[in-house]
Design a protein around this motif. Structure first.
Motif, short mmCIF file in Angstrom:
data_model
loop_
_atom_site.label_atom_id
_atom_site.label_comp_id
_atom_site.label_asym_id
_atom_site.label_seq_id
_atom_site.Cartn_x
_atom_site.Cartn_y
_atom_site.Cartn_z
N UNK A 159 0.83 -1.19 0.00
CA UNK A 159 0.00 0.00 0.00
C UNK A 159 0.87 1.24 0.00
N UNK A 160 1.20 1.71 1.20
CA UNK A 160 2.06 2.88 1.34
C UNK A 160 3.50 2.42 1.55
N UNK A 161 4.40 2.97 0.76
CA UNK A 161 5.81 2.61 0.85
C UNK A 161 6.54 3.77 1.53
N UNK A 162 7.08 3.58 2.73
CA UNK A 162 7.75 4.67 3.43
C UNK A 162 8.83 5.32 2.58
N UNK A 163 8.80 6.64 2.53
CA UNK A 163 9.78 7.39 1.76
C UNK A 163 9.48 7.51 0.28
N UNK A 164 8.54 6.70 -0.21
CA UNK A 164 8.25 6.69 -1.64
C UNK A 164 6.76 6.89 -1.96
N UNK A 165 5.92 6.84 -0.94
CA UNK A 165 4.51 7.11 -1.15
C UNK A 165 3.72 5.89 -1.57
N UNK A 166 2.60 6.16 -2.21
CA UNK A 166 1.64 5.11 -2.52
C UNK A 166 2.05 4.27 -3.72
N UNK A 167 2.00 2.94 -3.52
CA UNK A 167 2.04 1.98 -4.63
C UNK A 167 0.60 1.58 -4.94
N UNK A 168 -0.05 0.91 -3.96
CA UNK A 168 -1.51 0.76 -3.94
C UNK A 168 -2.07 0.08 -5.20
N UNK A 169 -1.47 -1.03 -5.59
CA UNK A 169 -1.90 -1.68 -6.82
C UNK A 169 -3.35 -2.13 -6.77
N UNK A 170 -3.80 -2.69 -5.64
CA UNK A 170 -5.18 -3.18 -5.57
C UNK A 170 -6.15 -2.01 -5.60
N UNK A 171 -5.85 -0.95 -4.87
CA UNK A 171 -6.74 0.21 -4.85
C UNK A 171 -6.80 0.88 -6.22
N UNK A 172 -5.65 1.08 -6.85
CA UNK A 172 -5.64 1.72 -8.17
C UNK A 172 -6.30 0.82 -9.21
N UNK A 173 -6.07 -0.48 -9.08
CA UNK A 173 -6.73 -1.40 -10.00
C UNK A 173 -8.24 -1.36 -9.84
N UNK A 174 -8.70 -1.25 -8.60
CA UNK A 174 -10.14 -1.13 -8.37
C UNK A 174 -10.68 0.15 -8.97
N UNK A 175 -9.93 1.24 -8.88
CA UNK A 175 -10.36 2.49 -9.50
C UNK A 175 -10.53 2.33 -11.01
N UNK A 176 -9.60 1.60 -11.61
CA UNK A 176 -9.69 1.37 -13.06
C UNK A 176 -10.88 0.49 -13.41
N UNK A 177 -11.15 -0.51 -12.57
CA UNK A 177 -12.33 -1.34 -12.79
C UNK A 177 -13.60 -0.50 -12.69
N UNK A 178 -13.62 0.43 -11.74
CA UNK A 178 -14.78 1.32 -11.63
C UNK A 178 -14.96 2.16 -12.88
N UNK A 179 -13.85 2.62 -13.45
CA UNK A 179 -13.94 3.38 -14.70
C UNK A 179 -14.50 2.52 -15.82
N UNK A 180 -14.06 1.28 -15.91
CA UNK A 180 -14.60 0.37 -16.92
C UNK A 180 -16.09 0.12 -16.69
N UNK A 181 -16.48 0.00 -15.42
CA UNK A 181 -17.89 -0.27 -15.10
C UNK A 181 -18.79 0.85 -15.58
N UNK A 182 -18.27 2.06 -15.65
CA UNK A 182 -19.07 3.19 -16.10
C UNK A 182 -19.13 3.35 -17.60
N UNK A 183 -18.38 2.53 -18.33
CA UNK A 183 -18.31 2.67 -19.78
C UNK A 183 -19.58 2.17 -20.46
N UNK A 184 -20.03 2.90 -21.43
CA UNK A 184 -21.22 2.49 -22.19
C UNK A 184 -20.95 1.23 -23.00
#
Length: 279
Positions: free
Chosen positions: A132-157
């Motif tokens: 998730x959060x990598x000290x000194x380097x910030x967010x990696x968050x692959x599962x969260x970002x992947x979920x955001x992308x899935x949400x974008x796909x879900x909204x596609x016509x």
């Protein structure tokens, strides 16, 4: 370019600079998406690209930009604990912005968005670096970002009931296959993506209920699972069930079958928490 250059761009409201070709700016920002410096990656490259996409700067170049971001999903794929994760997880956020731009402006053919959907799904299920959060380097968050992308796909016509059902299965697969506890809000982001699917009102309750039951089957700590703390093995599924219930109960714009879905979530939670909820 010097940090001062991009700071000026940020200070001027992310207006597109006129002193350099857009191709050069885009190439530099794309490289910065993979930086281990969160100021360059999360604070500069991602907001610049996402804002320009949203403002229509890339409307005539969306396919090329999206393909470039999709290519970024394979950089270092399979590595764990390396900085390559940042290129992947921030590329998928920009690709999500591209998909959302098509949803808003209807610019792309369906087969193009579906191809990107395949690339996103393939990456998300194959990603091994789940920090998730990598000290000194910030967010990696692959599962969260992947979920955001899935949400974008879900909204596609371009996504109908069949494709949306696949997205639900992918989200469950990702949660259930994680080999570590997700402790940086990922279940909440996955639940938000599930809600994006459900709000389309295309996937029937009779399909969603077995999906919820699948999570419950993997989220019950009272099922013997060998000589290991059962809560470690069931935590991710349990947290997703709890977050999904909360989203269904209080989030705005609920799906049309909210009442039935809330009952399904309640039944799953009672079944997996028999000593606290089933009395």
């Amino acid at each position: 370019m010097a940090r001062s250059y991009w700071k000026q761009v940020l200070d001027h409201g992310l207006q597109v600079p006129t002193d350099r070709p857009l191709d050069d700016l885009t190439a530099e920002l794309t490289s910065m998406l993979g930086s281990a410096d969160p100021v360059l990656r999360d604070g500069t490259a991602y907001p610049a690209l996402a804002t320009w996409v949203d403002r229509g700067v890339y409307d005539d170049l969306l396919v090329g930009l999206g393909d470039g971001m999709a290519a970024g999903l394979t950089v270092g794929l399979g590595e764990v604990g390396t900085d390559s994760v940042f290129r992947r997880t921030f590329s998928v956020l920009v690709l999500a912005a591209v998909i959302e731009r098509d949803t808003a402006a209807q610019l792309l053919p369906g087969d193009q968005v579906l191809r990107w959907g395949d690339r996103i799904v393939s990456w998300l299920l194959r990603e091994r670096d789940l920090r998730g959060y990598v000290p000194g380097k910030g967010w990696a968050h692959s599962v969260a970002h992947g979920a955001d992308a899935i949400a974008a796909l879900a909204g596609s016509r371009h996504f109908g009931a069949t494709e949306l059902t696949v997205l639900l299965d992918v989200l469950a697969d990702r949660i259930l296959s994680a080999d570590t506890q997700l402790e940086s809000g990922e279940p909440d982001r996955v639940a938000s993506a599930v809600m994006a699917v459900l709000r389309r009102n295309l996937v029937p309750t009779k399909v969603v209920e077995p999906w919820v039951a699948r999570l419950a089957a993997s989220g019950n700590p009272y099922v013997l699972r060998g000589d290991r703390d059962p809560y470690l093995a069931t935590n991710n599924a349990q947290q997703l069930l709890r977050s999904l219930y909360l989203h269904l109960a209080v989030a705005p714009g609920p799906p049309a079958d909210k009442a039935d879905l809330v009952l399904a979530a309640v039944d799953a939670l009672r079944a997996t928490n028999p000593f606290t909820l089933a009395r």
